[in-house]
Scaffold this active site. Structure first.
Site, short mmCIF file in Angstrom:
data_model
loop_
_atom_site.label_atom_id
_atom_site.label_comp_id
_atom_site.label_asym_id
_atom_site.label_seq_id
_atom_site.Cartn_x
_atom_site.Cartn_y
_atom_site.Cartn_z
N SER A 123 1.47 -8.67 0.39
CA SER A 123 1.05 -7.55 1.24
C SER A 123 1.98 -7.33 2.42
O SER A 123 1.75 -6.42 3.21
CB SER A 123 -0.39 -7.73 1.70
OG SER A 123 -0.65 -9.05 2.04
N HIS A 144 1.68 -3.42 -4.96
CA HIS A 144 0.75 -3.84 -3.90
C HIS A 144 -0.61 -3.17 -4.08
O HIS A 144 -0.76 -1.97 -3.90
CB HIS A 144 1.36 -3.47 -2.53
CG HIS A 144 0.48 -3.87 -1.40
ND1 HIS A 144 0.24 -3.06 -0.31
CD2 HIS A 144 -0.24 -5.00 -1.17
CE1 HIS A 144 -0.58 -3.67 0.52
NE2 HIS A 144 -0.89 -4.84 0.02
N GLU A 156 0.62 0.53 -4.50
CA GLU A 156 1.97 0.93 -4.09
C GLU A 156 2.98 0.24 -5.01
O GLU A 156 2.94 -0.98 -5.15
CB GLU A 156 2.24 0.50 -2.66
CG GLU A 156 1.37 1.19 -1.63
CD GLU A 156 1.63 0.66 -0.23
OE1 GLU A 156 2.35 1.30 0.53
OE2 GLU A 156 1.10 -0.42 0.11
N ASN A 195 0.01 0.01 4.79
CA ASN A 195 -0.31 -0.85 5.93
C ASN A 195 0.26 -0.30 7.23
O ASN A 195 -0.31 -0.49 8.31
CB ASN A 195 0.18 -2.28 5.70
CG ASN A 195 -0.84 -3.07 4.88
OD1 ASN A 195 -1.99 -2.66 4.76
ND2 ASN A 195 -0.43 -4.18 4.31
N1 LIG Z 1 -6.98 -10.36 0.07
C1 LIG Z 1 -6.52 -9.13 0.30
O1 LIG Z 1 -7.19 -8.29 0.89
C2 LIG Z 1 -5.16 -8.73 -0.21
C3 LIG Z 1 -4.85 -7.37 -0.36
C4 LIG Z 1 -3.60 -7.00 -0.88
C5 LIG Z 1 -2.66 -7.98 -1.19
N2 LIG Z 1 -2.99 -9.31 -1.00
C6 LIG Z 1 -1.97 -10.32 -1.36
O2 LIG Z 1 -2.31 -10.87 -2.62
C7 LIG Z 1 -1.88 -12.25 -2.67
C8 LIG Z 1 -3.07 -13.13 -2.99
O3 LIG Z 1 -4.05 -12.96 -1.99
P1 LIG Z 1 -5.57 -13.42 -2.20
O4 LIG Z 1 -6.31 -12.84 -1.06
O5 LIG Z 1 -5.97 -13.15 -3.59
O6 LIG Z 1 -5.41 -15.01 -1.99
P2 LIG Z 1 -6.44 -16.16 -2.39
O7 LIG Z 1 -6.18 -17.26 -1.43
O8 LIG Z 1 -7.81 -15.64 -2.55
O9 LIG Z 1 -5.92 -16.62 -3.85
C9 LIG Z 1 -4.71 -17.22 -4.08
C10 LIG Z 1 -4.85 -18.13 -5.30
O10 LIG Z 1 -3.56 -18.57 -5.68
C11 LIG Z 1 -3.65 -19.93 -6.11
N3 LIG Z 1 -2.31 -20.49 -5.98
C12 LIG Z 1 -1.63 -20.83 -4.87
N4 LIG Z 1 -0.39 -21.25 -5.18
C13 LIG Z 1 -0.29 -21.19 -6.54
C14 LIG Z 1 0.75 -21.46 -7.46
N5 LIG Z 1 1.96 -21.87 -7.05
N6 LIG Z 1 0.52 -21.27 -8.76
C15 LIG Z 1 -0.70 -20.84 -9.20
N7 LIG Z 1 -1.72 -20.55 -8.36
C16 LIG Z 1 -1.52 -20.71 -7.06
C17 LIG Z 1 -4.70 -20.54 -5.19
O11 LIG Z 1 -5.27 -21.69 -5.78
C18 LIG Z 1 -5.69 -19.38 -5.04
O12 LIG Z 1 -6.73 -19.46 -6.01
C19 LIG Z 1 -1.25 -12.53 -1.31
O13 LIG Z 1 0.14 -12.33 -1.40
C20 LIG Z 1 -1.88 -11.49 -0.41
O14 LIG Z 1 -1.08 -11.18 0.72
C21 LIG Z 1 -4.21 -9.70 -0.54
#
Ligand SMILES: NC(=O)c1ccc[n+]([C@@H]2O[C@H](COP(=O)([O-])OP(=O)(O)OC[C@H]3O[C@@H](n4cnc5c(N)ncnc54)[C@H](O)[C@@H]3O)[C@@H](O)[C@H]2O)c1
Length: 315
Positions: A123, A144, A156, A195
């Site tokens: 993000s 994204h 995006e 964003n």
């Molecule tokens: N949460 C939001 O609102 C949102 C919105 C848009 C984008 N994002 C982006 O999406 C991505 C994930 O965010 P999220 O909120 O889902 O995070 P999250 O913490 O809920 O989930 C991440 C998952 O990845 C796993 N993980 C970590 N390292 C790993 C690896 N090397 N191999 C396999 N699994 C692994 C973790 O165990 C966890 O279950 C981030 O880059 C975040 O910036 C998040």
């Protein structure tokens, strides 16, 4: 690779974003392999997907057989290599940490077939930072999504310096095919497009709250019932065309020098965060609610989101 050649999609990271993204592609008819380093995360993801599909069914988005076969198309796997070795597209949704993402892209480049497209759901980070760890910069792209990804339509699609037209077009086309609203972002820029727009608005809302111009409730109420009401149907640029650019230009000349251009969040807001008031996570932020009240807010939000999704985007 052409759109019709895509059969198998792997999602790495089964958290808040990964599980919803997996659901979207499974509903679109793709075989999805969901990977996470933690087995518990995979179990939780499948429970959430089942629950999301139930809600989709109850609200008439999918039939029972469609939901069942989408669920059956998702497999889970802890081993990274086994998860991605047959993937046509890999979408990375691990934690927002540049070093961890770079390490992952380097591994994916080695483990995946040469034709595989590698997409990141970061993000904030720039895709070129990951692409440079691979020998397939033309096949690396940022897609994204917005939370909750199985409901919010826009994604995006951001090209890095080396992303090919074919890769950007294929990702755009497949997102359309699975009923998302892809938006092309032609240049890498921090914060991408959405964003930046969102933060510009939030900076002013926080400023007005800190200055005591209106309460948090009244700021939200006013935005929801006016700017927000319009934005679900017409974007900010069309809104200004409809209002008359002479008026919008005059108002911008008057107000731009007066609205917040702060480079840091306001003091009271930072104090709120530093004292552990993080919103729903801790029970209190701008608003203070019990767990039951927060649950009711989420339920009402999702119901309204689903209605809007059906009215505006779901054919
Ligand atoms: N949460 C939001 O609102 C949102 C919105 C848009 C984008 N994002 C982006 O999406 C991505 C994930 O965010 P999220 O909120 O889902 O995070 P999250 O913490 O809920 O989930 C991440 C998952 O990845 C796993 N993980 C970590 N390292 C790993 C690896 N090397 N191999 C396999 N699994 C692994 C973790 O165990 C966890 O279950 C981030 O880059 C975040 O910036 C998040």
């Amino acid at each position: 690779m052409r759109l019709d050649d895509v059969r198998s999609i792997s999602i790495v990271g089964a958290g808040i974003m990964g599980h919803g993204i997996a659901q979207v592609f499974a509903l679109g008819g793709y075989n999805v392999c969901l990977n996470d380093a933690t087995p518990d995360a995979l179990d939780r993801a499948m429970v959430r997907i089942r629950e999301n599909l139930r809600i989709f069914r109850e609200n008439g988005f999918v039939t029972d057989p469609e939901a069942d076969s989408a669920y059956a198309r998702i497999s889970t796997e802890v081993d990274l290599e086994a998860s991605v070795r047959n993937a046509d597209i890999v979408i990375e949704a691990i934690k927002e940490d540049a070093a961890q993402k770079q390490e992952l892209f380097e591994k994916l480049d080695v483990m995946c077939p040469p034709h595989t497209i590698l997409a990141s759901n970061s993000s904030s980070l720039l895709i070129s930072e990951f692409a440079c760890t691979t020998r397939r910069q033309d096949k690396v792209v940022l897609a994204h999504w917005y939370n909750p990804p199985h409901i919010v339509p826009a994604v995006e699609v951001i090209r890095g310096a080396g992303t090919s037209d074919d890769t950007a077009d294929l990702v755009y086309d497949i997102l359309k095919k699975v009923k998302k609203l892809p938006v092309r972002i032609n240049k890498e820029i921090p914060g991408y497009l959405l964003n930046r727009i969102q933060m510009a608005m939030v900076r002013e809302a926080w400023y007005l709250w800190q200055a005591g111009v209106a309460s948090a409730e009244d700021i939200d109420l006013a935005v929801k019932g006016s700017i927000g009401f319009r934005l679900a149907s017409i974007g900010p640029l069309l809104t200004s065309d409809l209002g008359g650019q002479d008026t919008w230009c005059a108002v911008s000349r008057y107000l731009f020098p007066l609205i917040s251009d702060a480079h840091v969040p306001p003091e009271d807001y930072v104090k709120m965060v530093e004292t552990g008031n993080l919103g729903m996570k801790t029970g209190k932020g701008f608003y203070s609610h019990t767990k039951e009240e927060w649950d009711a807010i989420i339920e009402r939000r999702d119901k309204e989101f689903l209605q809007r999704l059906k009215n505006l985007y779901w054919e």
